[in-house]
Write a protein that holds these residues in place. Structure first.
Motif, PDB file in Angstrom:
ATOM      1  N   ASP A 134     -41.555 -17.592 -14.721  1.00  0.00           N
ATOM      2  CA  ASP A 134     -42.744 -18.202 -15.316  1.00  0.00           C
ATOM      3  C   ASP A 134     -42.338 -19.412 -16.174  1.00  0.00           C
ATOM      4  OD1 ASP A 134     -44.744 -18.356 -17.755  1.00  0.00           O
ATOM      5  OD2 ASP A 134     -45.787 -17.206 -16.207  1.00  0.00           O
ATOM      6  N   ALA A 135     -43.142 -20.460 -16.109  1.00  0.00           N
ATOM      7  CA  ALA A 135     -42.849 -21.692 -16.853  1.00  0.00           C
ATOM      8  C   ALA A 135     -42.632 -21.434 -18.341  1.00  0.00           C
ATOM      9  CB  ALA A 135     -43.977 -22.701 -16.658  1.00  0.00           C
ATOM     10  N   SER A 136     -43.372 -20.496 -18.916  1.00  0.00           N
ATOM     11  CA  SER A 136     -43.261 -20.241 -20.354  1.00  0.00           C
ATOM     12  C   SER A 136     -41.951 -19.561 -20.746  1.00  0.00           C
ATOM     13  CB  SER A 136     -44.433 -19.374 -20.826  1.00  0.00           C
ATOM     14  OG  SER A 136     -44.329 -18.062 -20.296  1.00  0.00           O
ATOM     15  N   LEU A 137     -41.223 -19.030 -19.776  1.00  0.00           N
ATOM     16  CA  LEU A 137     -39.974 -18.314 -20.067  1.00  0.00           C
ATOM     17  C   LEU A 137     -38.730 -19.039 -19.566  1.00  0.00           C
ATOM     18  CD1 LEU A 137     -41.202 -14.708 -19.237  1.00  0.00           C
ATOM     19  CD2 LEU A 137     -40.938 -15.744 -21.493  1.00  0.00           C
ATOM     20  N   ALA A 138     -38.918 -20.164 -18.915  1.00  0.00           N
ATOM     21  CA  ALA A 138     -37.779 -20.919 -18.377  1.00  0.00           C
ATOM     22  C   ALA A 138     -36.860 -21.379 -19.506  1.00  0.00           C
ATOM     23  CB  ALA A 138     -38.283 -22.119 -17.579  1.00  0.00           C
ATOM     24  N   GLY A 139     -35.576 -21.377 -19.257  1.00  0.00           N
ATOM     25  CA  GLY A 139     -34.595 -21.868 -20.213  1.00  0.00           C
ATOM     26  C   GLY A 139     -34.160 -20.864 -21.263  1.00  0.00           C
ATOM     27  N   ARG A 140     -34.549 -19.616 -21.140  1.00  0.00           N
ATOM     28  CA  ARG A 140     -34.195 -18.593 -22.133  1.00  0.00           C
ATOM     29  C   ARG A 140     -33.048 -17.683 -21.700  1.00  0.00           C
ATOM     30  NH1 ARG A 140     -39.893 -16.309 -24.557  1.00  0.00           N
ATOM     31  NH2 ARG A 140     -40.805 -18.316 -25.070  1.00  0.00           N
ATOM     32  N   GLY A 141     -32.487 -17.934 -20.535  1.00  0.00           N
ATOM     33  CA  GLY A 141     -31.375 -17.111 -20.064  1.00  0.00           C
ATOM     34  C   GLY A 141     -31.798 -15.857 -19.315  1.00  0.00           C
ATOM     35  N   ILE A 142     -33.097 -15.661 -19.145  1.00  0.00           N
ATOM     36  CA  ILE A 142     -33.581 -14.461 -18.461  1.00  0.00           C
ATOM     37  C   ILE A 142     -33.106 -14.442 -17.014  1.00  0.00           C
ATOM     38  CG2 ILE A 142     -35.640 -13.229 -17.650  1.00  0.00           C
ATOM     39  CD1 ILE A 142     -37.030 -14.371 -20.242  1.00  0.00           C
ATOM     40  N   MET A 143     -33.241 -15.566 -16.317  1.00  0.00           N
ATOM     41  CA  MET A 143     -32.864 -15.577 -14.906  1.00  0.00           C
ATOM     42  C   MET A 143     -31.362 -15.398 -14.727  1.00  0.00           C
ATOM     43  SD  MET A 143     -34.197 -15.269 -12.057  1.00  0.00           S
ATOM     44  CE  MET A 143     -35.893 -15.677 -12.371  1.00  0.00           C
ATOM     45  N   THR A 144     -30.566 -15.866 -15.657  1.00  0.00           N
ATOM     46  CA  THR A 144     -29.124 -15.633 -15.585  1.00  0.00           C
ATOM     47  C   THR A 144     -28.843 -14.138 -15.598  1.00  0.00           C
ATOM     48  OG1 THR A 144     -28.603 -17.758 -16.596  1.00  0.00           O
ATOM     49  CG2 THR A 144     -26.909 -16.043 -16.736  1.00  0.00           C
ATOM     50  N   ARG A 145     -29.551 -13.400 -16.468  1.00  0.00           N
ATOM     51  CA  ARG A 145     -29.372 -11.935 -16.515  1.00  0.00           C
ATOM     52  C   ARG A 145     -29.911 -11.271 -15.256  1.00  0.00           C
ATOM     53  NH1 ARG A 145     -31.250 -12.993 -21.817  1.00  0.00           N
ATOM     54  NH2 ARG A 145     -33.180 -11.822 -21.512  1.00  0.00           N
ATOM     55  N   VAL A 146     -31.039 -11.739 -14.750  1.00  0.00           N
ATOM     56  CA  VAL A 146     -31.619 -11.176 -13.527  1.00  0.00           C
ATOM     57  C   VAL A 146     -30.643 -11.341 -12.359  1.00  0.00           C
ATOM     58  CG1 VAL A 146     -33.420 -11.528 -11.787  1.00  0.00           C
ATOM     59  CG2 VAL A 146     -34.034 -11.408 -14.213  1.00  0.00           C
ATOM     60  N   VAL A 147     -30.099 -12.523 -12.201  1.00  0.00           N
ATOM     61  CA  VAL A 147     -29.173 -12.765 -11.094  1.00  0.00           C
ATOM     62  C   VAL A 147     -27.936 -11.880 -11.224  1.00  0.00           C
ATOM     63  CG1 VAL A 147     -27.651 -14.502 -10.025  1.00  0.00           C
ATOM     64  CG2 VAL A 147     -30.052 -15.052 -10.530  1.00  0.00           C
ATOM     65  N   SER A 148     -27.466 -11.672 -12.434  1.00  0.00           N
ATOM     66  CA  SER A 148     -26.331 -10.768 -12.644  1.00  0.00           C
ATOM     67  C   SER A 148     -26.646  -9.353 -12.140  1.00  0.00           C
ATOM     68  CB  SER A 148     -25.964 -10.742 -14.129  1.00  0.00           C
ATOM     69  OG  SER A 148     -24.933  -9.817 -14.371  1.00  0.00           O
ATOM     70  N   VAL A 149     -27.843  -8.864 -12.439  1.00  0.00           N
ATOM     71  CA  VAL A 149     -28.258  -7.540 -11.972  1.00  0.00           C
ATOM     72  C   VAL A 149     -28.338  -7.522 -10.448  1.00  0.00           C
ATOM     73  CG1 VAL A 149     -30.191  -5.898 -11.931  1.00  0.00           C
ATOM     74  CG2 VAL A 149     -29.456  -6.912 -14.102  1.00  0.00           C
ATOM     75  N   LEU A 150     -28.878  -8.587  -9.847  1.00  0.00           N
ATOM     76  CA  LEU A 150     -28.993  -8.626  -8.392  1.00  0.00           C
ATOM     77  C   LEU A 150     -27.625  -8.675  -7.706  1.00  0.00           C
ATOM     78  CD1 LEU A 150     -31.999  -8.830  -8.891  1.00  0.00           C
ATOM     79  CD2 LEU A 150     -32.086 -10.560  -7.110  1.00  0.00           C
ATOM     80  N   ILE A 151     -26.682  -9.359  -8.318  1.00  0.00           N
ATOM     81  CA  ILE A 151     -25.326  -9.375  -7.765  1.00  0.00           C
ATOM     82  C   ILE A 151     -24.771  -7.958  -7.722  1.00  0.00           C
ATOM     83  CG2 ILE A 151     -22.930 -10.046  -8.266  1.00  0.00           C
ATOM     84  CD1 ILE A 151     -24.140 -12.706  -9.373  1.00  0.00           C
ATOM     85  N   ASP A 152     -24.920  -7.240  -8.824  1.00  0.00           N
ATOM     86  CA  ASP A 152     -24.436  -5.861  -8.867  1.00  0.00           C
ATOM     87  C   ASP A 152     -25.165  -4.992  -7.845  1.00  0.00           C
ATOM     88  OD1 ASP A 152     -22.734  -3.823 -10.158  1.00  0.00           O
ATOM     89  OD2 ASP A 152     -24.667  -2.963 -10.725  1.00  0.00           O
ATOM     90  N   HIS A 153     -26.469  -5.154  -7.730  1.00  0.00           N
ATOM     91  CA  HIS A 153     -27.253  -4.393  -6.756  1.00  0.00           C
ATOM     92  C   HIS A 153     -26.785  -4.699  -5.326  1.00  0.00           C
ATOM     93  CE1 HIS A 153     -30.768  -2.160  -5.350  1.00  0.00           C
ATOM     94  NE2 HIS A 153     -30.941  -3.129  -4.463  1.00  0.00           N
ATOM     95  N   ALA A 154     -26.568  -5.973  -5.042  1.00  0.00           N
ATOM     96  CA  ALA A 154     -26.122  -6.364  -3.694  1.00  0.00           C
ATOM     97  C   ALA A 154     -24.770  -5.744  -3.361  1.00  0.00           C
ATOM     98  CB  ALA A 154     -26.050  -7.886  -3.596  1.00  0.00           C
ATOM     99  N   ARG A 155     -23.895  -5.700  -4.343  1.00  0.00           N
ATOM    100  CA  ARG A 155     -22.556  -5.149  -4.135  1.00  0.00           C
ATOM    101  C   ARG A 155     -22.590  -3.622  -4.022  1.00  0.00           C
ATOM    102  NH1 ARG A 155     -20.327  -6.532  -8.706  1.00  0.00           N
ATOM    103  NH2 ARG A 155     -19.497  -8.516  -8.017  1.00  0.00           N
ATOM    104  N   THR A 156     -23.187  -2.958  -5.019  1.00  0.00           N
ATOM    105  CA  THR A 156     -23.069  -1.505  -5.106  1.00  0.00           C
ATOM    106  C   THR A 156     -24.111  -0.754  -4.279  1.00  0.00           C
ATOM    107  OG1 THR A 156     -24.410  -1.405  -7.119  1.00  0.00           O
ATOM    108  CG2 THR A 156     -22.024  -1.619  -7.393  1.00  0.00           C
ATOM    109  N   GLU A 157     -25.348  -1.228  -4.256  1.00  0.00           N
ATOM    110  CA  GLU A 157     -26.410  -0.509  -3.544  1.00  0.00           C
ATOM    111  C   GLU A 157     -26.537  -0.945  -2.084  1.00  0.00           C
ATOM    112  OE1 GLU A 157     -28.049   2.069  -4.932  1.00  0.00           O
ATOM    113  OE2 GLU A 157     -26.784   1.720  -6.691  1.00  0.00           O
ATOM    114  N   LEU A 158     -26.374  -2.243  -1.835  1.00  0.00           N
ATOM    115  CA  LEU A 158     -26.537  -2.749  -0.472  1.00  0.00           C
ATOM    116  C   LEU A 158     -25.217  -2.894   0.265  1.00  0.00           C
ATOM    117  CD1 LEU A 158     -29.269  -5.459  -1.125  1.00  0.00           C
ATOM    118  CD2 LEU A 158     -29.574  -3.078  -0.388  1.00  0.00           C
ATOM    119  N   GLY A 159     -24.103  -2.828  -0.455  1.00  0.00           N
ATOM    120  CA  GLY A 159     -22.796  -2.921   0.179  1.00  0.00           C
ATOM    121  C   GLY A 159     -22.517  -4.273   0.817  1.00  0.00           C
TER     122      GLY A 159
END
Length: 179
Positions: free
Chosen positions: A102-127
């Motif tokens: 969302d435009a109101s939340l851009a630049g706060r580092g939220i997406m950096t944390r989200v992508v980190s979680v997705l990387i872990d999910h891709a590795r551990t859950e999806l293999g």
């Protein structure tokens, strides 16, 4: 599956009842996303359109072809999307990563944390062995998110996607997950 990301933000898998919040989030961010998205027909912003989209997302998840997540604010608003899509198995074990906030939340580092979680999910859950992402040439914010998460630039794809009504060049990035 839900992840708390601080600041009252949660990341969770898309659910069948999300069509209303999906439509509202995309509608609220029309102007913000217009630069980064394909041209959207008015029907895209309807609950009915998102019901069909979410049904496809759930089928893709069930079959192992994708993992679609919503980013939810503590007030219940959907404030973004993050997804692992186009999962290819066999010798490749790779997928595409996509996201918006969302435009109101851009630049706060939220997406950096989200992508980190997705990387872990891709590795551990999806293999998966690898994730790929693409950004428009001038999308410095998204490029920073990828760099902070260990993605490396691997090249430029000319006229890669039709964005904002034009075939546009993209920078391709990858993250090897098996190292």
């Amino acid at each position: 599956m839900t992840f708390d990301l601080d600041d009252g933000i949660r990341l969770r898998l898309v659910e069948s009842g999300d069509a209303e919040v999906y439509a509202a989030a995309y509608d609220a961010n029309r102007a913000h996303l217009a630069r980064w998205d394909p041209v959207r027909d008015e029907s895209f912003y309807t609950v009915e359109w998102h019901e069909a989209l979410i049904a496809q997302h759930l089928r893709d998840h069930e079959s192992g072809r994708a993992a679609r997540f919503v980013i939810v604010h503590e007030d219940g608003r959907m404030v973004g999307v993050a997804n692992i899509a186009n999962v290819v198995r066999g010798a490749f074990h790779s997928a595409d990563l996509g996201y918006w906030i969302d435009a109101s939340l851009a630049g706060r580092g939220i997406m950096t944390r989200v992508v980190s979680v997705l990387i872990d999910h891709a590795r551990t859950e999806l293999g998966l062995h690898r994730l790929q992402a693409a950004t428009l040439l001038d999308n410095a914010a998204s490029q920073r998110v990828l760099a902070r998460n260990g993605f490396e630039r691997i090249g430029i794809a000319p006229k890669y996607l039709r964005i904002a009504g034009e075939w546009q060049d993209h920078i391709l990035f990858q993250r090897i997950l098996s190292d």
